[in-house]
Scaffold this motif. Structure first.
Motif, PDB file in Angstrom:
ATOM      1  N   UNK A  43       6.466  53.118  45.645  1.00  0.00           N
ATOM      2  CA  UNK A  43       7.316  52.173  44.888  1.00  0.00           C
ATOM      3  C   UNK A  43       7.586  52.276  43.347  1.00  0.00           C
ATOM      4  N   UNK A  64      22.152  70.039  60.046  1.00  0.00           N
ATOM      5  CA  UNK A  64      23.737  69.956  59.592  1.00  0.00           C
ATOM      6  C   UNK A  64      23.753  69.113  58.373  1.00  0.00           C
ATOM      7  N   UNK A 110      17.477  47.936  42.434  1.00  0.00           N
ATOM      8  CA  UNK A 110      16.989  47.496  43.810  1.00  0.00           C
ATOM      9  C   UNK A 110      15.398  47.659  43.843  1.00  0.00           C
ATOM     10  N   UNK A 111      14.669  46.414  43.369  1.00  0.00           N
ATOM     11  CA  UNK A 111      13.312  46.442  43.680  1.00  0.00           C
ATOM     12  C   UNK A 111      13.075  45.917  44.928  1.00  0.00           C
ATOM     13  N   UNK A 112      12.142  46.212  45.595  1.00  0.00           N
ATOM     14  CA  UNK A 112      11.652  45.926  46.945  1.00  0.00           C
ATOM     15  C   UNK A 112      10.388  45.211  46.843  1.00  0.00           C
ATOM     16  N   UNK A 138       6.862  43.524  46.576  1.00  0.00           N
ATOM     17  CA  UNK A 138       5.743  44.243  46.463  1.00  0.00           C
ATOM     18  C   UNK A 138       4.875  44.388  47.708  1.00  0.00           C
ATOM     19  N   UNK A 154      10.835  51.442  58.684  1.00  0.00           N
ATOM     20  CA  UNK A 154       9.748  51.017  57.767  1.00  0.00           C
ATOM     21  C   UNK A 154       9.278  52.031  56.948  1.00  0.00           C
ATOM     22  N   UNK A 155       8.791  53.074  57.481  1.00  0.00           N
ATOM     23  CA  UNK A 155       8.133  54.169  56.868  1.00  0.00           C
ATOM     24  C   UNK A 155       8.840  54.810  56.350  1.00  0.00           C
ATOM     25  N   UNK A 156      10.190  54.959  56.612  1.00  0.00           N
ATOM     26  CA  UNK A 156      11.152  55.722  55.710  1.00  0.00           C
ATOM     27  C   UNK A 156      11.579  54.914  54.801  1.00  0.00           C
ATOM     28  N   UNK A 157      11.302  53.836  54.508  1.00  0.00           N
ATOM     29  CA  UNK A 157      11.545  53.073  53.350  1.00  0.00           C
ATOM     30  C   UNK A 157      12.918  52.351  53.321  1.00  0.00           C
ATOM     31  N   UNK A 158      13.709  52.594  54.627  1.00  0.00           N
ATOM     32  CA  UNK A 158      14.867  52.102  54.790  1.00  0.00           C
ATOM     33  C   UNK A 158      15.196  50.530  54.642  1.00  0.00           C
ATOM     34  N   UNK A 199      12.616  46.999  54.156  1.00  0.00           N
ATOM     35  CA  UNK A 199      11.075  46.354  53.867  1.00  0.00           C
ATOM     36  C   UNK A 199      11.221  44.644  53.756  1.00  0.00           C
ATOM     37  N   UNK A 248      20.474  49.719  69.425  1.00  0.00           N
ATOM     38  CA  UNK A 248      21.013  51.123  69.058  1.00  0.00           C
ATOM     39  C   UNK A 248      22.042  51.536  70.112  1.00  0.00           C
ATOM     40  N   UNK A 273      17.627  61.938  72.427  1.00  0.00           N
ATOM     41  CA  UNK A 273      18.541  60.831  72.181  1.00  0.00           C
ATOM     42  C   UNK A 273      19.996  61.376  72.948  1.00  0.00           C
ATOM     43  N   UNK A 310      28.930  63.217  65.423  1.00  0.00           N
ATOM     44  CA  UNK A 310      27.897  63.216  64.786  1.00  0.00           C
ATOM     45  C   UNK A 310      26.961  64.530  65.060  1.00  0.00           C
ATOM     46  N   UNK A 311      25.837  64.536  64.633  1.00  0.00           N
ATOM     47  CA  UNK A 311      25.091  65.664  64.969  1.00  0.00           C
ATOM     48  C   UNK A 311      24.811  65.788  66.380  1.00  0.00           C
TER      49      UNK A 311
END
Lengths: 775, 303
Positions: free
Chosen positions: A127, A685, B1-3, B5, B41-45, B47, B118, B190, B264-265
């Motif tokens: 953070x 990629x 962009x403050x997430x 706490x 969540x763990x990628x911080x995308x 919160x 998805x 996938x 896409x990839x």
């Protein structure tokens, strides 16, 4: 040795078990299998802080300002450092020192470190990093390596985008004469950006020392080259910075450069507390270098009966934003550019280029993988043009001992290229029909449109460092008596990265000293360098150092035994914990000779010298040993959907001497699979310099379902210059397997397929390939 | 962009408490197996202000069969779906077996897949082919939405912020079902694109679903209409003759015409369009051939 029969290895027996030639078990094996092995990411210290890295989101930008106030104000944050806080040299690089420890006024790739934070926990650190305000002026990135060489391209670094050019001229080309031949084939080939995809992320623990110095425990391939760079960044005396090897979760070249090393030390010194850093998976993908993408235009000229006359090649490697080991990779590409073939005339230009793409550097095969895909694709094309069998064409042109390769160096050790090819060719083919239930992917096909294909490739590469670099190793061997038993302690700084160098050192000590009990200790950065765990060199070079140190110890022990026995020249060997005389007769217990006085020797061991490449012709004896392997791949292709299943891979490799046959098989299996991955799926990629798939969701590596049965044929033709005759084994399996798998898919589909990794649309025949010739 | 706490993590063991939490704080994230949301969540995308764990609520982890429908609790993991429901739901079980790895299947759930929505998710095409219904519940009440009306855009559904996916109601199989998936690796991959086909002999129809080839999972409606007409018009339900190649090919073409894929990839748009046609043609051929074989076997048993 009987080929491909693990049982036959056990037949190699010695008087002392676990010597050279035995499949001695590795001490870290059970721990790793049980999940109990401590990797660098498992390190902990009381009172430790967590470090994290703020990275550039842009591939090219000017930094206008950095404001850390809000981050520092967050409770639980102990330090936020920028380039202003780097007390020493704010640059690192294992060859060319061009990469900032923390970015100053420019960022050159997505993910470049700009600031580092230490906080009470990882979440607070993350953070805080988000609260660092960086104002960027975003610039258009340089993302095409060929365009980067044009005069109007923006320069990634002052001094232009050409990082190294290696020209190579042989025969008529060296004399400025035109290159002509009866039959000429041309092709343009591409290799995408492969990742080493180790499982253990970049991680380590820096602990401040009471003397004002710092100890860093880190997963690396070479403590000493890291030490040099960390010392320079910290501006501390060498002896105040100590690097220790932590548990390494895979390397494959990706740990040759600094990652979190200097950052963690800076944070620990600033806060006075231990600091742990551990990259996330996504961060790891931008946190280390990758295999160079390559574009290779080849032209082969031959006689009608299939003798190579000349090769022209123009090869461009995308080095990305910083140099890493790019200069050496370009040299390897050039030296290996003609393949293990007799080619009288050659005109090759290899250029490695700066761009704003992810930095590229060392990865298993180190350039030889890319060139092998180029020249082997050409050999298949030439065979078709001549109407010749592709293996026969290769055998007809194969080098042997006494031949010269691209750098003009005459091979003065066995080079059984033709034999390796014959062995993979002559192996019986797998059954024609796939066994029940082994369809490509059971979810896409019940056997529709499935076509079998077979492909061959042979490759080669230098073992160890080249072009005059002296990558020596240091080993200390101590022979002592404890509790009436003789035991040896071997110390070196050779990095155990999973390849088994610890086991090999113990085997050598047992062989030379005739004792069963051997302990191998890791030397830290204050011990002599072992050189890197890179370039297939540790068994050769550190093995050579341990052997020499053990021999010196043995000589002193035999002298002492002679003195004790009062008969000079009686003691001739050490075996089974005893001193032996002529005919292996036991003279006395080794432990009795040692008594309370251990015998210890330290040796710095150098391989035979190598020499620079001529800057105009690329000629020179730049290599102390070459290694060779051949592959045959058999695939089933769903030609409609472009799905590939590898049915079987056969490989043959000359290893000089199988020091540990089981570990050797592991290297050959693993390297072959890593090559299969490059052929079929492993690619980072990028778009506009931004990485599109930094995760194992979309960066695909082969699973157990993708790995076919493998037949491994091992030759042991001793290299007279090498300890025990060994030849490096780690990289050759990785060099020719991509080319063989791609050739097999071409065989099945009839498509040109000039680019790996093969994409679904390529194999399904939906991709146009302009300029690469029509099959 | 403050997430924010901190993020509250709620562990209710009653459904009502979970619904109250969702009602009290919009944007609260429901978590079952966490195989999708924890990555985000763990990628911080992402919160969210709070997350509510659903694994302690017993009714969400149950399934029951009633009147030809399986009511599948939203938090039943794929492993259990594949092991316990392969009889009534062979197509959904087969699709579930292609999700991720065993570890992922031990945690991941159909409810979670519906929440994430998805487009490449493996269970969506089959839910479409089966005509499933999603049960949504909130403190305001409960409602059922046909899955064909559930997906509204990339990662978006008709679920309101205070609603929870309680269950999915899936009609039991009355004929062969097939899930065809193309990906670059033999497993743990996938879908680049995928196609589901389910035969409904009582209605004379073939249900379809396409994954990975548009913003959302979608049915191949034209292809469905076409094949129902061909099966009836050619009296194939009676004759049990093979489907003519021309019909299979046309079915594939109509399926491909329904998609709007992206590059896409995992594959190019052109590949996806091509592969959907191939997968649709194959999947239809398989379910029809299986149906004919089953019918023949039944005839022999009776005779």
């Amino acid at each position: 040795m009987t080929p491909n029969a693990p049982d036959s290895y056990a037949a190699t027996s010695c008087r002392t078990p676990g010597t050279v030639g035995d499949s001695a078990p590795r001490p870290d094996g059970p721990l790793k299998v049980r999940g109990a092995f401590a990797y660098s990411s498992d390190l902990e210290a009381e009172d430790m802080l967590w470090g994290t890295t703020l990275r550039s989101p842009h591939p090219r930008a000017r930094i206008l300002s950095v404001d850390t106030a809000a981050a520092l104000a967050l409770p639980g944050v102990h330090a936020v450092l920028t380039h202003r806080d780097v007390p020493g040299r704010n640059l690192h690089g294992s060859m060319v020192v061009d990469q900032p420890v923390l970015a100053v006024d420019t960022v050159r790739y997505e993910g470049e470190p700009v600031a580092v934070v230490a906080a009470e926990d990882p979440e607070t650190a993350r953070r805080a990093a988000e609260l660092v305000r960086v104002a960027y002026e975003v610039l258009p990135p340089v993302t095409d390596a060929e365009a980067a060489l044009t005069p109007d391209s923006p320069a990634v670094h002052d001094g232009g985008n050409l990082l190294r050019h290696v020209p190579l001229r042989r025969g008529r080309a060296a004399r400025g004469e035109p290159l002509t031949a009866d039959v000429v084939v041309r092709g343009v080939y591409e290799v995408g950006m492969q990742d080493q995809a180790f499982l253990g992320p970049e991680s380590g623990l820096a602990v401040p020392d009471p003397d004002g110095g710092v100890s860093l425990h880190v997963a690396t391939q070479w403590l000493h080259v890291d030490h040099d760079q960390v010392v320079a960044a910290l501006g501390l005396p060498r002896e105040k910075v100590r690097l220790h090897l932590a548990g390494v979760g895979g390397a494959f070249g990706a740990r040759e450069d600094l990652s979190m090393h200097a950052h963690a030390c800076l944070l620990a010194l600033r806060t006075g507390r231990p600091v742990k850093m551990c990259y996330t998976r996504e961060e790891s993908f931008v946190g280390h270098v990758h295999r160079h993408p390559a574009k290779m235009a080849y032209e082969h000229g031959a006689t009608r009966d299939g003798r190579l006359v000349y090769v022209k090649a123009s090869i461009v490697l995308d080095g990305g934003a910083y140099s890493s080991s790019s200069p050496a990779v370009a040299g390897t590409v050039a030296t290996c550019s003609l393949g293990p073939y007799e080619v009288p005339d050659a005109e090759v230009d290899v250029r490695v280029v700066y761009t704003n793409n992810p930095p590229c550097g060392a990865m298993r095969g180190f350039g030889a993988v890319q060139s092998c895909f180029g020249y082997e694709s050409q050999m298949d094309r030439l065979a078709r043009e001549l109407g010749m069998d592709p293996v026969e064409l290769r055998i007809r042109n194969a080098v042997a001992e006494g031949s010269a390769v691209a750098n003009g160096q005459v091979l003065d050790h066995p080079a059984p290229v033709a034999e390796l090819l014959r062995r993979v060719r002559d192996r019986p083919m797998p059954p024609a029909a796939p066994p029940e239930g082994a369809h490509l992917a059971r979810t896409a096909s019940r056997g529709e449109s499935v076509v079998r294909g077979v492909g061959y490739a042979v490759g080669f590469k230098n073992v160890g460092f080249v072009e005059g670099f002296d990558d020596y190793s240091t080993a200390r061997v101590r022979l002592e008596s404890t509790g009436g038993q003789a035991r040896a302690v071997v110390t070196s700084a050779a990095a155990e990265v999973g390849q088994g160098v610890v086991t090999v050192q113990a085997q050598i000590a047992r062989t030379e000293l005739g004792v069963e009990q051997v302990t191998v200790e890791f030397g830290d950065s204050s011990f002599g360098s072992a050189g890197p765990s890179s370039s297939s060199r540790q068994t050769y070079v550190t093995g050579g150092a341990v052997k020499a140190a053990a021999e010196a110890v043995r000589a002193r022990v035999l002298e002492r035994a002679d003195r004790l026995l009062g008969r000079p020249g009686t003691a001739t060997g050490l075996s089974g914990g005893a001193v032996t005389g002529p005919g292996g007769r036991v003279l006395c217990k080794l432990a009795d000779v040692l008594g309370d006085e251990a015998v210890e020797e330290t040796v710095e061991w150098h391989h035979r010298p190598t020499f620079p490449l001529d800057p105009h012709t690329g000629q020179g004896d730049s290599v102390f040993q070459f290694a060779f392997a051949a592959h045959r791949a058999v695939v089933d292709v769903d030609t409609e959907l472009g799905l590939v299943r590898t049915v079987e891979i056969a490989t043959a490799q000359d290893v000089g001497k199988a020091v540990n046959p089981q570990a050797l098989l592991g290297q050959i299996h693993g390297g072959t699979v890593q090559g299969l991955g490059l052929a079929l799926m492993e690619e980072i990629r990028t778009e506009g310099g931004l990485m599109q798939n930094p995760s194992f969701t979309d960066y695909l590596i082969p699973t157990v379902h993708d790995v076919p049965p493998m037949h491994v044929d091992v030759l042991e033709l001793a290299d007279p210059h090498a300890p025990y005759g060994v030849r490096g084994v780690g990289e050759p399996p990785n060099i020719s397997s991509p080319a063989a798998v791609a050739a097999a898919v071409r065989d099945a589909t009839g498509l040109d397929l000039p680019r790996i990794p093969l994409r679904l649309e390529d194999v399904a025949g939906l991709t146009r390939t302009p300029g690469s010739g029509v099959r | 962009m403050s997430l924010p706490a901190t993020m509250d993590f709620l562990l209710p063991d009653r459904l009502d408490d979970a619904l109250d939490a969702l009602a009290a704080r919009p944007g609260t994230l429901p978590v079952a197996g966490g195989t999708d949301v924890m990555v985000r969540l763990s990628r911080g995308r992402e919160r969210p202000p709070a997350a509510v764990d659903l694994t302690r609520i017993p009714c969400l982890a149950r399934w029951e069969r009633e009147a030809g429908v399986v009511r599948l609790g939203a938090a039943v993991p794929y492993t259990r779906l594949a092991d316990e429901l392969a009889g009534p739901l062979p197509g959904l079980a087969a699709a579930a077996r292609t999700v991720g790895s065993r570890q992922i299947r031990n945690r991941g759930t159909v409810g979670g897949a519906l929440g994430t929505a998805w487009a490449a998710g493996d269970v969506h095409p089959m839910l479409l082919a089966l005509g499933a219904e999603v049960e949504l519940v909130s403190a305001r009440g409960a409602r059922r939405v046909p899955v064909r009306e559930f997906y509204t855009g990339p990662g978006r559904t008709v679920r309101a912020p205070d609603e929870l996916i309680r269950a999915v109601r899936v009609p039991e199989a009355e004929g062969p079902q097939s899930y065809a998936k193309a990906g670059r690796r033999g497993a743990l991959v996938v879908a680049t694109c995928s196609f589901a086909a389910a035969l409904w002999p009582s209605r004379g129809t073939v249900g379809t679903g396409i994954g990975g080839a548009a913003d959302t999972p979608l049915p191949a409606l034209e292809a469905e209409r076409f094949v129902a007409g061909e099966l009836a018009g050619r009296r194939l339900w009676q004759s049990l003759e093979p489907l003519p190649d021309g019909v299979l090919t046309r079915f594939g073409e109509l399926a491909a015409a329904a998609v709007s894929p992206a590059d896409d990839v995992r594959g190019s748009a052109a590949y996806r369009r091509h592969a959907v046609a191939v997968l649709a043609r194959r999947a239809l051929g398989w379910v029809w051939d299986d149906y004919r074989a089953d019918a023949r076997a039944k005839e022999e048993t009776c005779a």
